[in-house]
Design a protein around this motif. Structure first.
Motif, PDB file in Angstrom:
ATOM      1  N   VAL A   1      -3.297  35.899  13.198  1.00 21.56           N
ATOM      2  CA  VAL A   1      -3.810  34.794  12.382  1.00 21.56           C
ATOM      3  C   VAL A   1      -3.135  34.800  11.005  1.00 21.56           C
ATOM      4  CG1 VAL A   1      -5.855  35.901  11.345  1.00 21.56           C
ATOM      5  CG2 VAL A   1      -5.895  33.473  11.846  1.00 21.56           C
ATOM      6  N   VAL A   2      -2.917  35.975  10.432  1.00 25.30           N
ATOM      7  CA  VAL A   2      -2.252  36.046   9.125  1.00 25.30           C
ATOM      8  C   VAL A   2      -0.828  35.520   9.229  1.00 25.30           C
ATOM      9  CG1 VAL A   2      -1.370  37.645   7.374  1.00 25.30           C
ATOM     10  CG2 VAL A   2      -3.687  37.933   8.272  1.00 25.30           C
ATOM     11  N   LEU A   3      -0.103  36.004  10.217  1.00 25.89           N
ATOM     12  CA  LEU A   3       1.280  35.563  10.395  1.00 25.89           C
ATOM     13  C   LEU A   3       1.336  34.075  10.738  1.00 25.89           C
ATOM     14  CD1 LEU A   3       4.179  36.628  10.407  1.00 25.89           C
ATOM     15  CD2 LEU A   3       3.921  37.028  12.858  1.00 25.89           C
ATOM     16  N   GLY A   4       0.414  33.624  11.576  1.00 26.51           N
ATOM     17  CA  GLY A   4       0.385  32.219  11.973  1.00 26.51           C
ATOM     18  C   GLY A   4       0.084  31.280  10.816  1.00 26.51           C
ATOM     19  N   VAL A   5      -0.846  31.653   9.942  1.00 24.69           N
ATOM     20  CA  VAL A   5      -1.162  30.832   8.771  1.00 24.69           C
ATOM     21  C   VAL A   5       0.068  30.725   7.868  1.00 24.69           C
ATOM     22  CG1 VAL A   5      -2.502  30.774   6.625  1.00 24.69           C
ATOM     23  CG2 VAL A   5      -3.658  31.164   8.792  1.00 24.69           C
ATOM     24  N   LEU A   6       0.746  31.846   7.658  1.00 25.52           N
ATOM     25  CA  LEU A   6       1.939  31.818   6.802  1.00 25.52           C
ATOM     26  C   LEU A   6       3.035  30.926   7.387  1.00 25.52           C
ATOM     27  CD1 LEU A   6       2.179  35.571   5.729  1.00 25.52           C
ATOM     28  CD2 LEU A   6       1.466  33.626   4.326  1.00 25.52           C
ATOM     29  N   VAL A   7       3.302  31.084   8.675  1.00 24.75           N
ATOM     30  CA  VAL A   7       4.333  30.264   9.318  1.00 24.75           C
ATOM     31  C   VAL A   7       3.900  28.797   9.325  1.00 24.75           C
ATOM     32  CG1 VAL A   7       5.494  29.795  11.520  1.00 24.75           C
ATOM     33  CG2 VAL A   7       5.278  32.139  10.708  1.00 24.75           C
ATOM     34  N   GLY A   8       2.626  28.552   9.658  1.00 23.63           N
ATOM     35  CA  GLY A   8       2.132  27.175   9.676  1.00 23.63           C
ATOM     36  C   GLY A   8       2.196  26.518   8.310  1.00 23.63           C
ATOM     37  N   ALA A   9       1.847  27.262   7.267  1.00 24.94           N
ATOM     38  CA  ALA A   9       1.911  26.717   5.911  1.00 24.94           C
ATOM     39  C   ALA A   9       3.358  26.386   5.529  1.00 24.94           C
ATOM     40  CB  ALA A   9       1.311  27.699   4.921  1.00 24.94           C
ATOM     41  N   CYS A  10       4.289  27.250   5.918  1.00 24.16           N
ATOM     42  CA  CYS A  10       5.713  26.987   5.637  1.00 24.16           C
ATOM     43  C   CYS A  10       6.180  25.720   6.365  1.00 24.16           C
ATOM     44  CB  CYS A  10       6.576  28.164   6.055  1.00 24.16           C
ATOM     45  SG  CYS A  10       6.369  29.590   4.967  1.00 24.16           S
ATOM     46  N   VAL A  11       5.754  25.554   7.603  1.00 20.13           N
ATOM     47  CA  VAL A  11       6.104  24.345   8.356  1.00 20.13           C
ATOM     48  C   VAL A  11       5.483  23.123   7.672  1.00 20.13           C
ATOM     49  CG1 VAL A  11       5.747  23.124  10.552  1.00 20.13           C
ATOM     50  CG2 VAL A  11       6.464  25.508  10.557  1.00 20.13           C
ATOM     51  N   GLY A  12       4.223  23.250   7.222  1.00 19.23           N
ATOM     52  CA  GLY A  12       3.559  22.144   6.531  1.00 19.23           C
ATOM     53  C   GLY A  12       4.265  21.759   5.242  1.00 19.23           C
ATOM     54  N   VAL A  13       4.699  22.771   4.491  1.00 22.91           N
ATOM     55  CA  VAL A  13       5.444  22.488   3.252  1.00 22.91           C
ATOM     56  C   VAL A  13       6.759  21.782   3.582  1.00 22.91           C
ATOM     57  CG1 VAL A  13       6.706  23.578   1.334  1.00 22.91           C
ATOM     58  CG2 VAL A  13       4.383  24.311   1.887  1.00 22.91           C
ATOM     59  N   GLY A  14       7.417  22.257   4.624  1.00 24.04           N
ATOM     60  CA  GLY A  14       8.666  21.617   5.054  1.00 24.04           C
ATOM     61  C   GLY A  14       8.449  20.171   5.456  1.00 24.04           C
ATOM     62  N   MET A  15       7.363  19.894   6.158  1.00 21.03           N
ATOM     63  CA  MET A  15       7.054  18.519   6.545  1.00 21.03           C
ATOM     64  C   MET A  15       6.717  17.673   5.314  1.00 21.03           C
ATOM     65  SD  MET A  15       4.881  19.228  10.048  1.00 21.03           S
ATOM     66  CE  MET A  15       4.360  17.552  10.266  1.00 21.03           C
ATOM     67  N   ARG A  16       6.011  18.285   4.374  1.00 21.79           N
ATOM     68  CA  ARG A  16       5.633  17.562   3.144  1.00 21.79           C
ATOM     69  C   ARG A  16       6.880  17.167   2.358  1.00 21.79           C
ATOM     70  NH1 ARG A  16       3.684  14.275  -0.123  1.00 21.79           N
ATOM     71  NH2 ARG A  16       3.149  14.918  -2.219  1.00 21.79           N
ATOM     72  N   ILE A  17       7.807  18.108   2.234  1.00 18.19           N
ATOM     73  CA  ILE A  17       9.020  17.843   1.457  1.00 18.19           C
ATOM     74  C   ILE A  17       9.989  16.954   2.238  1.00 18.19           C
ATOM     75  CG2 ILE A  17      11.081  18.923   0.436  1.00 18.19           C
ATOM     76  CD1 ILE A  17       9.254  21.324  -0.241  1.00 18.19           C
ATOM     77  N   GLY A  18      10.253  17.324   3.492  1.00 18.43           N
ATOM     78  CA  GLY A  18      11.266  16.618   4.288  1.00 18.43           C
ATOM     79  C   GLY A  18      10.835  15.249   4.763  1.00 18.43           C
ATOM     80  N   LEU A  19       9.579  15.106   5.163  1.00 18.76           N
ATOM     81  CA  LEU A  19       9.121  13.836   5.726  1.00 18.76           C
ATOM     82  C   LEU A  19       8.210  13.058   4.771  1.00 18.76           C
ATOM     83  CD1 LEU A  19       8.265  15.072   9.332  1.00 18.76           C
ATOM     84  CD2 LEU A  19      10.333  13.892   8.597  1.00 18.76           C
TER      85      LEU A  19
END
Length: 190
Positions: A69-87
């Motif tokens: 869950v810790v690793l997943g939240v970190l990876v998911g948050a990074c993907v979310g930031v990428g979507m926020r910036i890129g899209l």
């Protein structure tokens, strides 16, 4: 506590043949019990079946879920930031991506630790040389004076896994028999 000698057979016929031979050697019918012992894990000792409330392989799952869950939240948050910036997605995207990542991480972490734990428990069970095997068990309420005769008769009838135990014998049966306990091999006096 009573002295009990037991042996395992592949069929009821062989166990019944041993019972007849034992009775011919002076063991009473009330001192002989024949039962079938199922495979490990199939003794229905809990309300939902099985021998234990927890599966051996699941003991490490909570640790794996926590790490995942810790690793997943970190990876998911990074993907979310990428979507926020890129899209140019809304800010809520970061939270949703982190939640989904945490959920998927907890599942994969728990499953990976379950697999590893199950492999360990399987090998420890296979290596346990005195584990009770499934089959037809003949149990004999014995006295010190006839132990050697009983063991010799079981050997003559080709019993496997002849064991010696101390237990409660009531109404012609081994009343406190626990199929999950390890057996103690029996030998004749020299």
């Amino acid at each position: 506590m009573s002295l009990i000698i037991a042996g395992r057979f592949n069929t009821f016929e062989k166990a019944e043949h041993a019972s007849v031979k034992l009775q011919a050697k002076g063991v009473t019918e009330e001192d002989i019990s024949i039962v079938y012992v199922t495979d490990h894990g199939q003794h229905a000792r809990t309300p939902i079946g099985g021998d234990e409330l927890n599966d051996e392989g699941s003991k490490e799952a909570p640790k794996g879920a926590g790490k995942g869950v810790v690793l997943g939240v970190l990876v998911g948050a990074c993907v979310g930031v990428g979507m926020r910036i890129g899209l140019n997605a809304p800010w809520i995207t970061i939270a949703i991506a982190a939640a989904v990542g945490g959920y998927l991480g907890s599942l994969s972490g728990a499953m990976s630790h379950t697999r590893a734990s199950r492999k360990k428990s399987r090998t420890s069970l296979e290596n346990f040389e005195n584990a009770r095997q499934s089959g037809v068990l003949i149990a004999i309420h014995a006295e010190q004076t006839n132990v050697d005769t009983i063991i010799a008769t079981l050997e003559e009838c080709e019993a496997m896994d002849i064991e010696r135990a101390s237990g409660l014998w009531q109404r012609g049966a081994w009343a406190d028999f626990d199929p999950t306990k390890a057996r103690c091999p029996a030998t004749r006096a020299a």
